[in-house]
Design an enzyme around this catalytic site. Structure first.
Site, mmCIF file in Angstrom:
data_model
loop_
_atom_site.group_PDB
_atom_site.id
_atom_site.type_symbol
_atom_site.label_atom_id
_atom_site.label_comp_id
_atom_site.label_asym_id
_atom_site.label_seq_id
_atom_site.Cartn_x
_atom_site.Cartn_y
_atom_site.Cartn_z
ATOM 1 N N THR A 64 -1.465 7.462 -0.565
ATOM 2 C CA THR A 64 -2.715 7.317 -1.339
ATOM 3 C C THR A 64 -3.514 6.078 -0.939
ATOM 4 O O THR A 64 -4.690 5.960 -1.288
ATOM 5 C CB THR A 64 -2.402 7.189 -2.841
ATOM 6 N N ARG B 75 0.847 -1.202 0.000
ATOM 7 C CA ARG B 75 0.000 0.000 0.000
ATOM 8 C C ARG B 75 0.871 1.237 0.000
ATOM 9 O O ARG B 75 1.751 1.359 0.856
ATOM 10 C CB ARG B 75 -0.873 0.051 1.257
ATOM 11 N N ASP C 188 4.317 -6.345 9.263
ATOM 12 C CA ASP C 188 5.359 -5.960 10.217
ATOM 13 C C ASP C 188 5.321 -6.849 11.457
ATOM 14 O O ASP C 188 6.369 -7.236 11.986
ATOM 15 C CB ASP C 188 5.181 -4.494 10.633
ATOM 16 N N ASP D 287 -0.068 -3.479 11.835
ATOM 17 C CA ASP D 287 0.374 -3.844 10.486
ATOM 18 C C ASP D 287 0.727 -5.329 10.486
ATOM 19 O O ASP D 287 1.700 -5.756 11.123
ATOM 20 C CB ASP D 287 1.585 -2.989 10.093
HETATM 21 C C1 PRP Z 1 -1.413 -4.984 4.204
HETATM 22 C C2 PRP Z 1 -2.258 -6.243 4.248
HETATM 23 C C3 PRP Z 1 -3.062 -6.138 2.981
HETATM 24 C C4 PRP Z 1 -3.275 -4.664 2.855
HETATM 25 C C5 PRP Z 1 -4.689 -4.356 3.253
HETATM 26 O O1 PRP Z 1 -0.357 -5.141 3.340
HETATM 27 O O2 PRP Z 1 -1.501 -7.416 4.320
HETATM 28 O O3 PRP Z 1 -2.406 -6.647 1.845
HETATM 29 O O4 PRP Z 1 -2.360 -4.012 3.749
HETATM 30 O O5 PRP Z 1 -4.982 -3.020 3.083
HETATM 31 P P1 PRP Z 1 -6.009 -2.491 1.987
HETATM 32 O O6 PRP Z 1 -7.242 -3.315 2.106
HETATM 33 O O7 PRP Z 1 -6.220 -1.060 2.387
HETATM 34 O O8 PRP Z 1 -5.374 -2.618 0.635
HETATM 35 P P2 PRP Z 1 0.800 -4.051 3.163
HETATM 36 O O9 PRP Z 1 0.484 -3.181 2.000
HETATM 37 O O10 PRP Z 1 1.060 -3.360 4.466
HETATM 38 O O11 PRP Z 1 2.028 -4.923 2.720
HETATM 39 P P3 PRP Z 1 2.822 -6.063 3.528
HETATM 40 O O12 PRP Z 1 1.909 -7.259 3.665
HETATM 41 O O13 PRP Z 1 3.985 -6.332 2.642
HETATM 42 O O14 PRP Z 1 3.238 -5.501 4.865
HETATM 43 N N1 URA Z 2 -2.927 -3.419 6.599
HETATM 44 C C1 URA Z 2 -2.550 -3.893 7.814
HETATM 45 O O1 URA Z 2 -1.602 -4.670 7.914
HETATM 46 N N2 URA Z 2 -3.256 -3.502 8.883
HETATM 47 C C2 URA Z 2 -4.299 -2.671 8.814
HETATM 48 O O2 URA Z 2 -4.899 -2.356 9.847
HETATM 49 C C3 URA Z 2 -4.662 -2.177 7.556
HETATM 50 C C4 URA Z 2 -3.963 -2.571 6.462
#
Ligand code: PRP
Ligand code: URA
Length: 209
Positions: free
Chosen positions: A108, A104, A203, A200
């Protein structure tokens, strides 16, 4: 919200509470996600079609149930989807796997793609897309669009936590796709994080913050 399935089994909810707790360690968080994914997998595959095989037990011949049709595809949205994927593969080791790399954009909240690899023949297979978090639904929608472009036509989306805003956006974008989740939380905060949520997911799984 007719395409929402809330899998609120007591064991899932207990483990989810431990995952939400900010004092749970990285190792504990990963272990709990793997355990919960077994329970979620059990529900999301509940209606798989069966056929029969002729086998012989030590006692007699019998016609016994086995899964029908082509192997399933599990599509993991990286990174955090891998936490669900691993447990799903424990239960369905012969499943094919697709990886969709998305992150993400912090400003944005759009999903930015950095990797895509899927089996060639995903049409006519059930594709279960996995990601623990459905927040804005930008990531889930982008992943599913990509899988549909590659021919997927029978898709389910499995997550752990969903925000009402994400469910609404997802249902508008993908009205034909059922969502399976363990819980629907209160709302998204101004940074697009689920509240109360668990932080997150990526993380917390990998200890990157
Ligand atoms: C997190 C999560 C989803 C996304 C959800 O991933 O694992 O993929 O956010 O958010 P959304 O519904 O608003 O798109 P992130 O982009 O943080 O990546 P990561 O899994 O690599 O940490
Ligand atoms: N992605 C995450 O990992 N946590 C949230 O709460 C939203 C998006």
């Amino acid at each position: 919200m007719s395409n929402i399935n809330v899998i609120d089994h007591p064991l899932i909810l207990h483990k989810l509470t431990k995952m939400r707790d900010k004092n749970t360690s990285t190792a504990g968080f990963r272990r709990l996600l793997r355990e919960i994914s077994h329970l979620l997998c059990y529900e999301v595959t509940r209606n798989l079609e069966l056929t029969t095989d002729s086998i012989e037990t030590p006692m007699t011949k019998m016609s016994a149930p086995v899964l029908a049709g082509k192997k399933l595809v599990f599509a993991s949205i990286l990174r955090a989807g891998n936490g669900l994927l691993e447990g799903m593969l424990d239960l369905v080791p012969s499943a094919r796997v697709a990886h969709v790399g998305l992150y993400r954009d912090h400003d944005t909240l759009e999903a930015i793609e950095y990797y895509f690899k899927a089996p060639d023949d995903i049409s006519n297979r059930l594709v279960i897309v996995v990601d623990p978090m459905l927040a804005t639904a930008n990531s889930a929608t982008a992943a599913i669009e990509k899988l549909k472009e590659r021919g997927a036509n029978n898709i389910k989306f499995l997550c752990l936590l969903a925000a009402p805003e994400g469910i609404e956006a997802f249902t508008r974008a993908q009205p034909d796709i059922p969502i399976y989740t363990a819980a629907i939380d209160s709302h998204l905060n101004e940074n697009g994080y689920i509240v109360p949520g668990l932080g997150d997911a990526g993380d917390r799984m990998y200890g990157t913050k």
